[in-house]
Design a protein around this motif. Structure first.
Motif, PDB file in Angstrom:
ATOM      1  N   PRO A  76      38.355  52.908  60.452  1.00  0.00           N
ATOM      2  CA  PRO A  76      38.579  54.339  60.619  1.00  0.00           C
ATOM      3  C   PRO A  76      37.635  55.208  59.779  1.00  0.00           C
ATOM      4  N   ARG A  77      36.865  54.599  58.916  1.00  0.00           N
ATOM      5  CA  ARG A  77      35.976  55.386  58.059  1.00  0.00           C
ATOM      6  C   ARG A  77      34.516  55.194  58.448  1.00  0.00           C
ATOM      7  N   ARG A  78      33.705  56.106  57.994  1.00  0.00           N
ATOM      8  CA  ARG A  78      32.267  56.022  58.239  1.00  0.00           C
ATOM      9  C   ARG A  78      31.687  54.872  57.426  1.00  0.00           C
ATOM     10  N   LEU A  79      30.901  54.029  58.068  1.00  0.00           N
ATOM     11  CA  LEU A  79      30.278  52.894  57.398  1.00  0.00           C
ATOM     12  C   LEU A  79      28.817  53.232  57.117  1.00  0.00           C
ATOM     13  N   ALA A  80      28.531  53.501  55.874  1.00  0.00           N
ATOM     14  CA  ALA A  80      27.179  53.887  55.478  1.00  0.00           C
ATOM     15  C   ALA A  80      26.999  53.616  53.992  1.00  0.00           C
ATOM     16  N   ASP A  81      25.743  53.518  53.578  1.00  0.00           N
ATOM     17  CA  ASP A  81      25.458  53.293  52.161  1.00  0.00           C
ATOM     18  C   ASP A  81      24.860  54.524  51.495  1.00  0.00           C
ATOM     19  N   SER A  82      24.727  55.604  52.248  1.00  0.00           N
ATOM     20  CA  SER A  82      24.207  56.831  51.654  1.00  0.00           C
ATOM     21  C   SER A  82      25.001  58.014  52.191  1.00  0.00           C
ATOM     22  N   GLY A  83      24.766  59.154  51.609  1.00  0.00           N
ATOM     23  CA  GLY A  83      25.519  60.340  52.013  1.00  0.00           C
ATOM     24  C   GLY A  83      24.709  61.267  52.894  1.00  0.00           C
ATOM     25  N   GLY A  84      25.247  62.446  53.096  1.00  0.00           N
ATOM     26  CA  GLY A  84      24.568  63.451  53.906  1.00  0.00           C
ATOM     27  C   GLY A  84      24.506  63.062  55.365  1.00  0.00           C
ATOM     28  N   TRP A  85      23.523  63.582  56.054  1.00  0.00           N
ATOM     29  CA  TRP A  85      23.379  63.338  57.485  1.00  0.00           C
ATOM     30  C   TRP A  85      23.133  61.861  57.794  1.00  0.00           C
ATOM     31  N   ARG A  86      22.584  61.123  56.829  1.00  0.00           N
ATOM     32  CA  ARG A  86      22.327  59.695  57.043  1.00  0.00           C
ATOM     33  C   ARG A  86      23.616  58.904  57.261  1.00  0.00           C
ATOM     34  N   THR A  87      24.704  59.398  56.713  1.00  0.00           N
ATOM     35  CA  THR A  87      25.987  58.730  56.889  1.00  0.00           C
ATOM     36  C   THR A  87      26.302  58.560  58.367  1.00  0.00           C
ATOM     37  N   PHE A  88      26.101  59.614  59.139  1.00  0.00           N
ATOM     38  CA  PHE A  88      26.419  59.571  60.562  1.00  0.00           C
ATOM     39  C   PHE A  88      25.461  58.640  61.311  1.00  0.00           C
ATOM     40  N   VAL A  89      24.189  58.704  60.977  1.00  0.00           N
ATOM     41  CA  VAL A  89      23.190  57.859  61.630  1.00  0.00           C
ATOM     42  C   VAL A  89      23.460  56.391  61.340  1.00  0.00           C
ATOM     43  N   GLN A  90      23.722  56.075  60.077  1.00  0.00           N
ATOM     44  CA  GLN A  90      23.975  54.686  59.711  1.00  0.00           C
ATOM     45  C   GLN A  90      25.260  54.164  60.344  1.00  0.00           C
ATOM     46  N   ASP A  91      26.300  54.980  60.337  1.00  0.00           N
ATOM     47  CA  ASP A  91      27.559  54.578  60.947  1.00  0.00           C
ATOM     48  C   ASP A  91      27.372  54.303  62.441  1.00  0.00           C
ATOM     49  N   GLU A  92      26.663  55.175  63.117  1.00  0.00           N
ATOM     50  CA  GLU A  92      26.419  54.979  64.551  1.00  0.00           C
ATOM     51  C   GLU A  92      25.591  53.723  64.806  1.00  0.00           C
ATOM     52  N   GLU A  93      24.620  53.462  63.942  1.00  0.00           N
ATOM     53  CA  GLU A  93      23.785  52.264  64.078  1.00  0.00           C
ATOM     54  C   GLU A  93      24.628  50.997  63.929  1.00  0.00           C
ATOM     55  N   ILE A  94      25.476  50.975  62.920  1.00  0.00           N
ATOM     56  CA  ILE A  94      26.323  49.804  62.680  1.00  0.00           C
ATOM     57  C   ILE A  94      27.299  49.607  63.836  1.00  0.00           C
ATOM     58  N   ARG A  95      27.908  50.686  64.281  1.00  0.00           N
ATOM     59  CA  ARG A  95      28.874  50.579  65.378  1.00  0.00           C
ATOM     60  C   ARG A  95      28.206  50.173  66.700  1.00  0.00           C
ATOM     61  N   ALA A  96      26.993  50.627  66.932  1.00  0.00           N
ATOM     62  CA  ALA A  96      26.267  50.228  68.153  1.00  0.00           C
ATOM     63  C   ALA A  96      25.965  48.740  68.135  1.00  0.00           C
ATOM     64  N   ALA A  97      25.553  48.231  66.994  1.00  0.00           N
ATOM     65  CA  ALA A  97      25.278  46.785  66.890  1.00  0.00           C
ATOM     66  C   ALA A  97      26.566  45.986  67.088  1.00  0.00           C
ATOM     67  N   ALA A  98      27.659  46.454  66.473  1.00  0.00           N
ATOM     68  CA  ALA A  98      28.947  45.766  66.636  1.00  0.00           C
ATOM     69  C   ALA A  98      29.386  45.774  68.097  1.00  0.00           C
ATOM     70  N   ALA A  99      29.220  46.903  68.766  1.00  0.00           N
ATOM     71  CA  ALA A  99      29.599  46.997  70.182  1.00  0.00           C
ATOM     72  C   ALA A  99      28.752  46.063  71.044  1.00  0.00           C
ATOM     73  N   ALA A 100      27.479  45.959  70.733  1.00  0.00           N
ATOM     74  CA  ALA A 100      26.601  45.045  71.485  1.00  0.00           C
ATOM     75  C   ALA A 100      27.067  43.599  71.314  1.00  0.00           C
ATOM     76  N   ILE A 101      27.525  43.270  70.126  1.00  0.00           N
ATOM     77  CA  ILE A 101      28.014  41.920  69.864  1.00  0.00           C
ATOM     78  C   ILE A 101      29.289  41.651  70.662  1.00  0.00           C
ATOM     79  N   THR A 102      30.227  42.575  70.604  1.00  0.00           N
ATOM     80  CA  THR A 102      31.492  42.331  71.320  1.00  0.00           C
ATOM     81  C   THR A 102      31.308  42.345  72.840  1.00  0.00           C
ATOM     82  N   ARG A 103      30.348  43.119  73.322  1.00  0.00           N
ATOM     83  CA  ARG A 103      30.063  43.134  74.771  1.00  0.00           C
ATOM     84  C   ARG A 103      29.387  41.850  75.221  1.00  0.00           C
ATOM     85  N   SER A 104      28.644  41.196  74.323  1.00  0.00           N
ATOM     86  CA  SER A 104      27.893  40.000  74.709  1.00  0.00           C
ATOM     87  C   SER A 104      28.794  38.792  74.877  1.00  0.00           C
ATOM     88  N   ARG A 105      30.007  38.906  74.472  1.00  0.00           N
ATOM     89  CA  ARG A 105      30.950  37.786  74.533  1.00  0.00           C
ATOM     90  C   ARG A 105      31.390  37.554  75.930  1.00  0.00           C
TER      91      ARG A 105
END
Length: 105
Positions: A76-105
């Motif tokens: 439920p929280r943003r997954l990122a290692d930095s703050g500011g606008w990068r938080t959203f970019v990093q969170d979206e990047e991590i979630r996109a990779a996770a979604a690609a993994i679960t879709r590949s199953r």
């Protein structure tokens, strides 16, 4: 071998290169899976984001990798290692990779 290095980045990039050169996912996946496990607890580092992306690129979703991907997707929280606008970019990047993994199953 470099995939046994004490440096996280060297290990992850070596595992990625090993897979790209040989096409063998077994060794590379083991190294990358070890690196992404802390994401389950929200422990985000740039090297972990890269490892998750590489696992998504491999399309080699084992049960441990799927468990990490599901935990990332359901966090439920943003997954990122930095703050500011990068938080959203990093969170979206991590979630996109996770979604690609679960879709590949």
């Amino acid at each position: 071998m470099l995939i046994r290095s004490g440096d996280d980045w060297v290990r992850v990039e070596s595992a990625h290169a090993l897979w790209r050169v040989t096409g063998d996912t077994a060794e590379a996946r083991a190294v990358l899976t070890d690196e992404v496990r802390p994401l389950v607890d929200g422990d985000v580092l740039p090297v972990r984001r890269a490892a998750l992306r590489y696992l998504a690129d491999m399309g080699a979703a084992t049960e441990p990798v799927l468990a990490v991907a599901r935990a990332v997707e359901s966090s439920p929280r943003r997954l990122a290692d930095s703050g500011g606008w990068r938080t959203f970019v990093q969170d979206e990047e991590i979630r996109a990779a996770a979604a690609a993994i679960t879709r590949s199953r």
